[in-house]
Structure formats: structure tokens, C-alpha cells
Design a protein around this motif. Sequence first.
Motif, mmCIF file in Angstrom:
data_model
loop_
_atom_site.group_PDB
_atom_site.id
_atom_site.type_symbol
_atom_site.label_atom_id
_atom_site.label_comp_id
_atom_site.label_asym_id
_atom_site.label_seq_id
_atom_site.Cartn_x
_atom_site.Cartn_y
_atom_site.Cartn_z
ATOM 1 N N VAL A 1 -4.030 3.769 -7.841
ATOM 2 C CA VAL A 1 -3.374 3.588 -9.136
ATOM 3 C C VAL A 1 -1.888 3.308 -8.950
ATOM 4 O O VAL A 1 -1.322 2.397 -9.569
ATOM 5 C CB VAL A 1 -3.585 4.835 -10.024
ATOM 6 N N ILE A 2 -1.241 4.079 -8.071
ATOM 7 C CA ILE A 2 0.197 3.889 -7.839
ATOM 8 C C ILE A 2 0.459 2.510 -7.241
ATOM 9 O O ILE A 2 1.393 1.806 -7.651
ATOM 10 C CB ILE A 2 0.743 4.996 -6.914
ATOM 11 N N SER A 3 -0.360 2.106 -6.277
ATOM 12 C CA SER A 3 -0.176 0.808 -5.621
ATOM 13 C C SER A 3 -0.355 -0.336 -6.618
ATOM 14 O O SER A 3 0.414 -1.305 -6.623
ATOM 15 C CB SER A 3 -1.160 0.664 -4.462
ATOM 16 N N ARG B 1 0.859 -1.185 0.000
ATOM 17 C CA ARG B 1 0.000 0.000 0.000
ATOM 18 C C ARG B 1 0.898 1.239 0.000
ATOM 19 O O ARG B 1 1.644 1.466 0.945
ATOM 20 C CB ARG B 1 -0.924 -0.024 1.215
ATOM 21 N N ILE B 2 0.806 2.012 -1.054
ATOM 22 C CA ILE B 2 1.695 3.155 -1.239
ATOM 23 C C ILE B 2 0.896 4.444 -1.161
ATOM 24 O O ILE B 2 -0.160 4.578 -1.789
ATOM 25 C CB ILE B 2 2.407 3.076 -2.608
ATOM 26 N N ASP C 1 3.724 -9.576 -19.566
ATOM 27 C CA ASP C 1 3.565 -8.341 -20.327
ATOM 28 C C ASP C 1 2.782 -7.334 -19.494
ATOM 29 O O ASP C 1 1.614 -7.557 -19.175
ATOM 30 C CB ASP C 1 2.830 -8.640 -21.638
ATOM 31 N N ILE C 2 3.429 -6.243 -19.125
ATOM 32 C CA ILE C 2 2.785 -5.206 -18.310
ATOM 33 C C ILE C 2 2.339 -4.077 -19.225
ATOM 34 O O ILE C 2 3.149 -3.546 -20.002
ATOM 35 C CB ILE C 2 3.751 -4.665 -17.239
ATOM 36 N N ASP D 1 2.527 -2.909 -7.833
ATOM 37 C CA ASP D 1 2.262 -4.336 -7.633
ATOM 38 C C ASP D 1 2.431 -5.100 -8.947
ATOM 39 O O ASP D 1 2.963 -6.210 -8.975
ATOM 40 C CB ASP D 1 0.846 -4.535 -7.090
ATOM 41 N N ALA D 2 2.004 -4.476 -10.061
ATOM 42 C CA ALA D 2 2.172 -5.106 -11.362
ATOM 43 C C ALA D 2 3.650 -5.205 -11.726
ATOM 44 O O ALA D 2 4.100 -6.214 -12.307
ATOM 45 C CB ALA D 2 1.418 -4.313 -12.432
ATOM 46 N N VAL D 3 4.417 -4.172 -11.413
ATOM 47 C CA VAL D 3 5.861 -4.204 -11.684
ATOM 48 C C VAL D 3 6.524 -5.313 -10.883
ATOM 49 O O VAL D 3 7.385 -6.053 -11.385
ATOM 50 C CB VAL D 3 6.496 -2.832 -11.355
#
Length: 488
Positions: A264-266, A78-79, A326-327, A270-272
Amino acid sequence: MGKIGERVKAMIRDWLQIQSAPQQSIIISEETSFEANVIKNKIWYRGVAGELQQLYRQLNTTGGRFWASVPTDRKIRRIHSGLPSVIVDTLTYIVKADYSPEVFGDEGNTDWENIEKEIDFAELIGEAVSQTLVTGDGAFKISVDPEISPYPLCEFYPADRVKFDFKRGRITAIRFYTNYVQKSVKYTLEEIYSKNKVEYHLFRGEHEVSLKTIKELSEYKPITFAGDFIMAVPFKIYSSSKYPGRGKSIFDNKTDDFDAYDEVISQWMDAVRRGRVQRYIPDDLIPRNSKGEMQEVSAFGADYIKIDSGSGTDSSEQKIQVVQPDINYEAYLSAYTSTLDICLQGLLSPATLGIDLGKMSSADAQREKKDITGHTRNAITSALEKALPKLISALLMTYDNMLSRSPGSYCPTVEFGEYGAPDFDSRVDVVNKAATAGTMSVEAQVEELWGDSKDKKWKEEEIKRINTMKGLISGAPPKVGDEIVDVE
């Protein structure tokens, strides 16, 4: 005639079969009280992710907000962006940088120069702006303590420590609250500032107790003073439509936007994290030591996932497979820029924070976006230009009372420099052109170039030096028409 008209209306209504709408009562439950709303805004300004999560879980908010719905049993990072704090601190810095020393309508006041240094007036302004932007309003409280300073002291109390008494829309008294803890018991000191007097009350919960309960408050007694003024000045920038008589925080309509921005940032991060390169190695190909044990791997660069070895008949099954998910970075970037733009909308231009959200935008569009920062800054400075002269006058009248003098009448004015003023090189170019054309005096040139960055004595020396260079020091500067010779 009136009765006939009513009958005609009734006949038309009956003929058209129109039924009157029933009276409806709409009940709206507020999500938070004023005090809880102030606390929520302060937590957003503090910018600690753990505190935001605790806050929204206790508020029992609805609407699927990110900080209220994130599960605790999963390892989700959580960012918090810290954007609310950046917005407030940036606006505060802009206002403080543009602050100019006060000017008195009468003769210069040396008393104020000493008071200003004692209370660090510029820093006090910055604190007031910062706290007001976050909590909505507040008040400056003037106090006298000869043991600390021979001059009056001044503090700023934010909205959660202040209440206002109104009469016909005018503030008649300001109540300040300070908490004390003694032997694990919480007490609240209420200081009531009204015209010509200050009163003190100590409460334990809702019950009033003696001031002697707290040792440091035992000498507090109601006081009266000369002069028709209050030793406190209220301050707010925007007016709240939700809480009459109180101020409005710049966070009041933005917390949902900040929540979406953090989500959105979190999700992006998380996807990265989940998109790291993975290596799938058959068991037979894993490096082992002499004892046949798998070798230790480091956390970075040599991580892999073991899979069962194939039958050996197909050589393709014995290969090390490298897979990277694939991100969709473009989708995340679009969501990031959109939510950021919404968060800053009406408050700051992205360019003020060094962010370029529209590389394809024209120069005119970029300038129009930057104007938003100027509008917000002007709203703050306009409020300060009304409140600070009252505060300066109250401080000087308080000092007069401390010296047993009759409170004087003061007319200070506070000004702020122009936002987005040209840089020094541009000012030099403009001043040189005006000087060459003879449309600007030497005094005006020096003032335009240096402004408040140099003191009065330095500027006088600079004017004298320039006049000497021009050969004008021996006499008064020439006037228009001096070159005309009298032929008579």
C-alpha cells in the motif's frame, strides 16, 4: 443384542441409501522449516527492502505476495515501512522501563550486586526480549572465563542458535551452536548444557572433528560441577502450535499483513511520484538562447514536455498546458490505515506509537485500544518473572562453584512496575490527599513518590527531613490514640 442392533442400523442405512464417507488422507506441505522461518522473521526485523526482496524470491512463496512478485526490470520504488522493527523495539523499551531490581527472600546478596553490574543485567533483559519476540524463543547461557571476568558471564542465544532436548515434556539439556570459519572452512561448535555438566563437540558439516582443529577451542574439555542445576535457562513468551516445544514469534501470523502494508505504501508513493504537475509547451514557445538552442532546465520547478507546434491558425494550440493527475488520496489513506490497524492488531495500540487511527472514536474506545499494549506487555513480563529468578539463582550457584563453595539455595523474585502508571504530578496530588487525611505514613509517601528512581539512602534522608519539618524527629511518630489523655 449387539448383532441385532447392527443389523437394524444396516437395514436403515440401506433403506435411506446412505454411503459411508471414504477415508481421506490430507497432506499439507509446510512453506518453511523452523530454521527458515526464524531467518524470515529476522530479515523482517532487520528491515532492509533489498534483503526482503531477495528472501521472498528464494523462498518461492505463493499467493502473489508483494515482495515476491515485484518485477526487477521496472523502476518501481519498493518501500519497507520498518513497522516490524518499531513494534519490537517499542515493546522492549516498555518492558525495560518497567524493570525493578530483584528482591531476595533471604538477606541481601552482595555477590549478586557485583554480578549484575558485570553482565549489565538490564541490557541483557532487553536483548532477550527483543530476540525472543522476533525468533520465538532462546536461552541464557552461563559461562566462566577468569581471563575476562572474576564473575560468571551470561549471553542470550536466539532460536536459530539453540536446540532443546526433551524428556516427558521437560527440558533435560540445551544445545548452543556457534559458527567458526578457518581457512574458508565453516565449523560449528555444539555446547551441550545439562545438569551438573557441559560437553563440547565440533562439527564440519555433519562430521565431528577434534576440538584442536580450532586453536581457540583446543583447551575446551567436558566439565562437571556441583549443584543440581543447568548453567542455562530457556526463555519463550508464546508457545508455537506449528513447532512443538518451541516458541512463537510475534511475526509468525503477521508477515502477510506487513507485506500488504508495504505494498500500500509503495503504491501510494508511486502514485504521488506519477502525479507531479506536467507542463506541455509547444516547440515555438520553448525558451532558447541566442544561438537558437533550448535552454537547460533544472530538475525541479522548470521541467516540461515538448509538443509539436500547431499550424498557427488557432491561437489555442499555442498555449502552455499545465496538467496534474487526480490522485485519490482518500482511497490510499483508507487502505493505509486499514492495513496498519491489521498489522498492530493484537500486539500494540496505535496510540502507543503516537498514531491516531480513529479521530472520531470515543475516549472509552481509545482506552480499550491502549489496553492491547498492556496485554502484550504483561505476557512478556510474566514470562520474565518466571525465567529471571532461575537465571539469577544459576548465576549465583555458578559463582559459588567458582569460589569452591557449596552452591547455596537462593530465592530471588523479579518484579515489573505497573504499565501506564500515573505521572509524577498525579502521584503528588494523590499522596498529598492521603497524607492530609492521615491514611499514609511518611515512609509510604516517599516510596510512592520516588519508587526505584532514588536509592535507599536518599529516601531515608528524605523521610528524616519530612519528619523534622513536622516536628516528629525527636521521638517516634505519634500513633492513633496518643492524643487521648489519661484522666486517672
